[in-house]
Design a protein around this motif. Structure first.
Motif, PDB file in Angstrom:
ATOM      1  N   HIS A 184       0.865  -1.230   0.059  1.00  3.66           N
ATOM      2  CA  HIS A 184       0.066   0.170  -0.033  1.00  3.66           C
ATOM      3  C   HIS A 184       0.738   1.395   0.104  1.00  3.66           C
ATOM      4  O   HIS A 184       0.393   2.315  -0.327  1.00  3.66           O
ATOM      5  CB  HIS A 184      -1.025   0.006   1.000  1.00  3.66           C
ATOM      6  N   GLY A 185       2.181   1.130   0.319  1.00  2.72           N
ATOM      7  CA  GLY A 185       2.946   2.165   0.213  1.00  2.72           C
ATOM      8  C   GLY A 185       3.050   2.474  -1.561  1.00  2.72           C
ATOM      9  O   GLY A 185       2.915   3.711  -1.849  1.00  2.72           O
ATOM     10  N   ALA A 186       3.488   1.371  -2.247  1.00  5.74           N
ATOM     11  CA  ALA A 186       3.342   1.529  -3.605  1.00  5.74           C
ATOM     12  C   ALA A 186       2.119   2.064  -4.235  1.00  5.74           C
ATOM     13  O   ALA A 186       2.152   2.844  -5.156  1.00  5.74           O
ATOM     14  CB  ALA A 186       3.645   0.203  -4.342  1.00  5.74           C
ATOM     15  N   ILE A 187       0.980   1.619  -3.679  1.00  5.15           N
ATOM     16  CA  ILE A 187      -0.511   1.994  -4.285  1.00  5.15           C
ATOM     17  C   ILE A 187      -0.566   3.512  -3.997  1.00  5.15           C
ATOM     18  O   ILE A 187      -0.930   4.141  -4.664  1.00  5.15           O
ATOM     19  CB  ILE A 187      -1.462   1.078  -3.611  1.00  5.15           C
ATOM     20  N   ALA A 188      -0.195   4.056  -2.711  1.00  6.49           N
ATOM     21  CA  ALA A 188      -0.191   5.251  -2.309  1.00  6.49           C
ATOM     22  C   ALA A 188       0.730   6.232  -3.204  1.00  6.49           C
ATOM     23  O   ALA A 188       0.326   7.296  -3.985  1.00  6.49           O
ATOM     24  CB  ALA A 188       0.229   5.694  -1.082  1.00  6.49           C
ATOM     25  N   ALA A 189       2.079   5.751  -3.483  1.00 14.01           N
ATOM     26  CA  ALA A 189       2.800   6.348  -4.441  1.00 14.01           C
ATOM     27  C   ALA A 189       2.273   6.343  -5.736  1.00 14.01           C
ATOM     28  O   ALA A 189       2.201   7.571  -6.540  1.00 14.01           O
ATOM     29  CB  ALA A 189       4.247   5.816  -4.254  1.00 14.01           C
ATOM     30  N   ASP A 190       1.775   5.298  -6.460  1.00  8.05           N
ATOM     31  CA  ASP A 190       1.293   5.580  -7.710  1.00  8.05           C
ATOM     32  C   ASP A 190       0.179   6.523  -7.834  1.00  8.05           C
ATOM     33  O   ASP A 190       0.039   7.150  -8.710  1.00  8.05           O
ATOM     34  CB  ASP A 190       0.776   3.904  -8.137  1.00  8.05           C
ATOM     35  N   ALA A 191      -0.727   6.462  -6.868  1.00  5.14           N
ATOM     36  CA  ALA A 191      -1.973   7.329  -6.929  1.00  5.14           C
ATOM     37  C   ALA A 191      -1.450   8.769  -6.802  1.00  5.14           C
ATOM     38  O   ALA A 191      -2.117   9.656  -7.372  1.00  5.14           O
ATOM     39  CB  ALA A 191      -2.757   6.930  -5.480  1.00  5.14           C
ATOM     40  N   LEU A 192      -0.326   9.031  -6.200  1.00  7.44           N
ATOM     41  CA  LEU A 192       0.180  10.315  -5.913  1.00  7.44           C
ATOM     42  C   LEU A 192       1.149  10.693  -6.975  1.00  7.44           C
ATOM     43  O   LEU A 192       1.827  12.027  -6.975  1.00  7.44           O
ATOM     44  CB  LEU A 192       0.745  10.475  -4.658  1.00  7.44           C
ATOM     45  N   ARG A 193       1.312   9.857  -7.990  1.00  3.26           N
ATOM     46  CA  ARG A 193       2.071  10.017  -9.197  1.00  3.26           C
ATOM     47  C   ARG A 193       3.663  10.294  -8.674  1.00  3.26           C
ATOM     48  O   ARG A 193       4.555  10.740  -9.053  1.00  3.26           O
ATOM     49  CB  ARG A 193       1.886  11.356  -9.771  1.00  3.26           C
ATOM     50  N   VAL A 194       3.789   9.215  -7.885  1.00  5.72           N
ATOM     51  CA  VAL A 194       5.364   9.001  -7.084  1.00  5.72           C
ATOM     52  C   VAL A 194       6.116   7.656  -7.970  1.00  5.72           C
ATOM     53  O   VAL A 194       5.603   6.568  -7.459  1.00  5.72           O
ATOM     54  CB  VAL A 194       5.406   9.199  -5.892  1.00  5.72           C
ATOM     55  N   PRO A 195       7.059   7.862  -8.733  1.00  9.43           N
ATOM     56  CA  PRO A 195       7.446   6.676  -9.401  1.00  9.43           C
ATOM     57  C   PRO A 195       7.899   5.694  -8.016  1.00  9.43           C
ATOM     58  O   PRO A 195       8.382   6.120  -7.082  1.00  9.43           O
ATOM     59  CB  PRO A 195       8.628   6.866 -10.031  1.00  9.43           C
ATOM     60  N   TRP A 196       7.839   4.275  -8.249  1.00 13.31           N
ATOM     61  CA  TRP A 196       8.152   3.479  -7.094  1.00 13.31           C
ATOM     62  C   TRP A 196       8.783   2.258  -7.725  1.00 13.31           C
ATOM     63  O   TRP A 196       8.926   1.685  -8.846  1.00 13.31           O
ATOM     64  CB  TRP A 196       6.930   2.778  -6.439  1.00 13.31           C
ATOM     65  N   ILE A 197       9.642   1.578  -6.794  1.00 11.91           N
ATOM     66  CA  ILE A 197      10.380   0.431  -7.228  1.00 11.91           C
ATOM     67  C   ILE A 197       9.918  -0.730  -6.219  1.00 11.91           C
ATOM     68  O   ILE A 197      10.148  -0.779  -4.907  1.00 11.91           O
ATOM     69  CB  ILE A 197      11.779   0.267  -7.303  1.00 11.91           C
TER      70      ILE A 197
END
Length: 309
Positions: A184-197
């Motif tokens: 859900h860190g990645a989900i939040a990042a994607d929703a906020l338009r922050v790229p993630w690995i």
């Protein structure tokens, strides 16, 4: 209506679970009445990997269960969907297939709707981080100090999944790239338009749920696998990420603690060479709109029932 979500036995807050009481009252105002113990006729089951046999027992006192964007994964799988359950949508295509639902019910994880409710705080002097790391709750509990030390050495901001929701969201929003072991860190990042690995440091990480969500937003799940920290508990149970990965962790445990730390630090530093993930904005907007339409249906149905009663 009662809001149902997973609460850990140790009562530690976990970001993905805590999104439920933060998000749904904002999107469905005047809907939930968890303070009234007698109001147990309808349960709303939202964010979480909750669709399993345990959920039947946990919601046994409900006459109606509304499922919105939850996922399949942990515990014993459902052998049949109870008649009083109304599964409006699920996390992704894997969940839909396992439950025998039409593909149209596979929208995405409801956590994406934070983009409707989160407003970054203004007037703060926080320095944006180029990169940050957010571990899984298990690993935050067992190895917080070690991860904080490694993050300092690798010039990463450490984001703890046990922090309050707004603090986690603000930290992710102020990050340019998020290394996420917490899904859900990645989900939040994607929703906020922050790229993630995506990161995996333990065989306890459930590959299925990541693949389920990634499938819903049409991106591949290709995690970067790191050795486990010495502070982690031994893996007697909960091997969830495949035999090949498990063999990797078994071999890693034979290494001396300092050598493992050196390997993890080097791998974290090398991740700057990896291309991060971000869903296409048109896909994100499409999934967001589909979820909002289902929520609107819930609002209308709830209003109708309230008028009748």
């Amino acid at each position: 209506m009662q809001l149902f979500y997973y609460r850990r036995r140790d009562r530690q807050p976990n970001f993905g679970d805590e999104l439920n009481p933060w998000l749904w009252p904002q999107l469905l105002p005047d809907t939930f009445n968890n303070d009234n113990e007698n109001d147990d006729e309808t349960y709303f089951v939202g964010i979480g990997t909750l669709l399993n046999q345990q959920l039947i027992a946990r919601t046994a006192d409900a006459k109606r269960v509304i499922v919105f964007s939850s996922g399949v994964g942990y515990e014993q799988p459902l052998t049949a969907i109870p008649e009083h359950w109304q599964i409006l949508c699920v996390r992704g295509p894997h969940s839909a297939r396992q439950l025998g639902l039409p593909s149209t019910r596979a929208i995405t994880d409801g956590g994406v709707l934070i983009r409707q409710c989160f407003h970054p705080p203004s007037g703060q002097d926080a320095v944006p981080a180029k990169r940050a790391f957010m571990p899984h709750i298990h690993h935050a509990n067992s190895a917080q100090a070690a991860w904080e030390s490694l993050c300092r050495q690798a010039n990463l901001r450490y984001i703890d999944p046990r922090w309050p929701v707004e603090k986690v969201l603000t930290a992710i929003h102020q990050t340019q790239v998020l290394y996420a072991e917490a899904m859900h860190g990645a989900i939040a990042a994607d929703a906020l338009r922050v790229p993630w690995i995506p990161i995996v440091t333990s065989p306890r990480i459930l590959r299925f749920k990541w693949q389920d969500w990634c499938g819903s937003i049409e991106v591949p799940y290709r995690p970067q696998v790191l050795p486990p920290l010495a502070d982690y508990p031994r893996y007697g149970r909960g091997v969830r990420s495949g035999q090949r990965a498990f063999s990797h962790w078994l071999q890693s445990r034979q290494l001396p603690t300092h050598q493992r730390q050196d390997i993890i630090l080097k791998r974290l530093q090398q991740l700057t060479e990896q291309t991060p993930v971000l869903s296409r904005i048109e896909i994100l907007e499409q999934r967001t709109e589909a979820l909002l339409q289902v929520l609107d249906h819930i609002k209308q149905e709830n209003d109708r029932v309230s008028q009748i009663s």
